[in-house]
Design an enzyme around this catalytic site. Structure first.
Site, short mmCIF file in Angstrom:
data_model
loop_
_atom_site.label_atom_id
_atom_site.label_comp_id
_atom_site.label_asym_id
_atom_site.label_seq_id
_atom_site.Cartn_x
_atom_site.Cartn_y
_atom_site.Cartn_z
N LYS A 13 0.83 -1.21 0.00
CA LYS A 13 0.00 0.00 0.00
C LYS A 13 0.86 1.26 0.00
CE LYS A 13 -2.20 -1.03 3.84
NZ LYS A 13 -1.58 -2.33 4.19
N ARG A 88 -9.26 0.45 9.08
CA ARG A 88 -8.77 -0.90 9.37
C ARG A 88 -9.85 -1.77 10.00
NH1 ARG A 88 -3.09 -0.07 8.72
NH2 ARG A 88 -1.90 -1.54 9.93
N ARG A 127 11.66 -7.00 5.42
CA ARG A 127 11.54 -5.56 5.19
C ARG A 127 12.36 -4.79 6.22
NH1 ARG A 127 5.74 -2.70 4.27
NH2 ARG A 127 5.41 -2.80 6.50
N ARG A 162 11.50 -2.76 12.01
CA ARG A 162 10.53 -2.14 12.91
C ARG A 162 10.20 -3.06 14.08
NH1 ARG A 162 5.85 -0.13 8.83
NH2 ARG A 162 4.61 -1.26 10.35
N ARG A 173 -0.15 -9.54 13.52
CA ARG A 173 -0.74 -8.50 12.65
C ARG A 173 -1.56 -9.13 11.54
NH1 ARG A 173 4.24 -5.27 10.71
NH2 ARG A 173 2.85 -3.91 9.56
P1 AMP Z 1 1.06 0.16 9.26
O1 AMP Z 1 2.30 0.95 9.10
O2 AMP Z 1 -0.09 0.67 8.43
O3 AMP Z 1 1.28 -1.33 9.10
O4 AMP Z 1 0.57 0.38 10.77
C1 AMP Z 1 1.41 0.02 11.87
C2 AMP Z 1 0.56 -0.14 13.12
O5 AMP Z 1 -0.10 1.10 13.42
C3 AMP Z 1 -0.56 -1.16 13.02
O6 AMP Z 1 -0.10 -2.48 13.27
C4 AMP Z 1 -1.51 -0.66 14.10
O7 AMP Z 1 -1.02 -0.96 15.40
C5 AMP Z 1 -1.41 0.85 13.93
N1 AMP Z 1 -2.40 1.36 12.95
C6 AMP Z 1 -2.16 1.93 11.74
N2 AMP Z 1 -3.29 2.30 11.13
C7 AMP Z 1 -4.30 1.95 11.98
C8 AMP Z 1 -5.72 2.06 11.91
N3 AMP Z 1 -6.35 2.60 10.87
N4 AMP Z 1 -6.42 1.56 12.97
C9 AMP Z 1 -5.82 1.03 14.04
N5 AMP Z 1 -4.50 0.90 14.17
C10 AMP Z 1 -3.72 1.36 13.14
#
Ligand code: AMP
Length: 215
Positions: A13, A88, A127, A162, A173
């Site tokens: 994404k 999400r 990654r 990360r 996740r």
């Molecule tokens: P990402 O970089 O999009 O994979 O997001 C990393 C982490 O941020 C996720 O595993 C969640 O803990 C949190 N996160 C990001 N976007 C959301 C969302 N829309 N709702 C809830 N948690 C989020």
């Protein structure tokens, strides 16, 4: 363009969003990036979010909605935006619908980037990300390593794994994705403007979106 990008963690994404921003100046809005910046800044929001993020859990809907209600009304959103990692959950999608009606925003398209689970797992485990919050360039130890090991090509900051990309957190996740986020596909199929793009290459995803939007 105003596009929502759906897909599992590691589906690409962020990469697709960055490629699309170059087409018409639309901005990428990544809730994950915003949250990581808040964690680094040590803000109250960051403190609330950090534990959930490190465990691979979702940050509570009310925290995300408060943050996004503000973000979507900032002036740079007028140019168009790519929603990356938001919504999400179904409650986030329902509240986003109400918010968009309130602030008079309409999406052009909802895109699901559909990548097989084994590809996702391999990608996430390999990654690496630039630790500089203003850069956050993404690398892959197998397919796209930095020129000097552990150092970002773009800004010279350390390239790290990360905290939420350990094998345990990744597995969690992906479970969270299947349970809470995957149902959004059915939700947006019913809402319309939905396309599924089964591609592992981000360039192919971008080309499919360009074709749909006649760009
Ligand atoms: P990402 O970089 O999009 O994979 O997001 C990393 C982490 O941020 C996720 O595993 C969640 O803990 C949190 N996160 C990001 N976007 C959301 C969302 N829309 N709702 C809830 N948690 C989020």
């Amino acid at each position: 363009m105003k596009i929502m990008l759906l897909g599992a963690p590691g589906a690409g994404k962020g990469t697709v969003a960055k490629l699309l921003t170059a087409l018409d100046g639309s901005i990428q809005i990544s809730t994950g990036d915003i949250l990581r910046a808040q964690v680094r800044a040590g803000s109250d929001l960051g403190k609330k979010a950090q534990e959930f993020m490190n465990a691979g859990d979702l940050v509570p809907d009310e925290v995300i909605m408060g943050m996004m209600e503000k973000r979507l009304q900032e002036p740079d959103c007028q140019k168009g935006f790519l929603l990356d990692g938001f919504p999400r959950t179904i409650p986030q999608a329902e509240q986003l619908k109400v918010l968009m009606e309130k602030i008079n925003i309409d999406l052009d398209m909802v895109v699901n980037i559909d990548v097989p689970r084994d590809v996702i797992l391999d990608r996430l485990c390999t990654r690496r990300t630039c630790n500089n919050g203003d850069c956050q360039e993404i690398y892959n130890v197998k397919s796209n390593p930095p020129k000097t090991e552990g150092i970002c090509d773009k800004c010279g900051s350390p390239v790290i794994q990360r905290d939420d990309e350990t094998e345990e957190a990744i597995t969690h996740r992906l479970e969270t994705f299947s349970e809470k986020t995957a149902p959004l596909i059915g939700y947006y199929e019913k809402e319309g403007k939905f396309i599924n793009i089964p591609c592992t290459s981000s360039d192919d995803v971008v080309n499919a979106i360009k074709e749909k939007l006649s760009l």
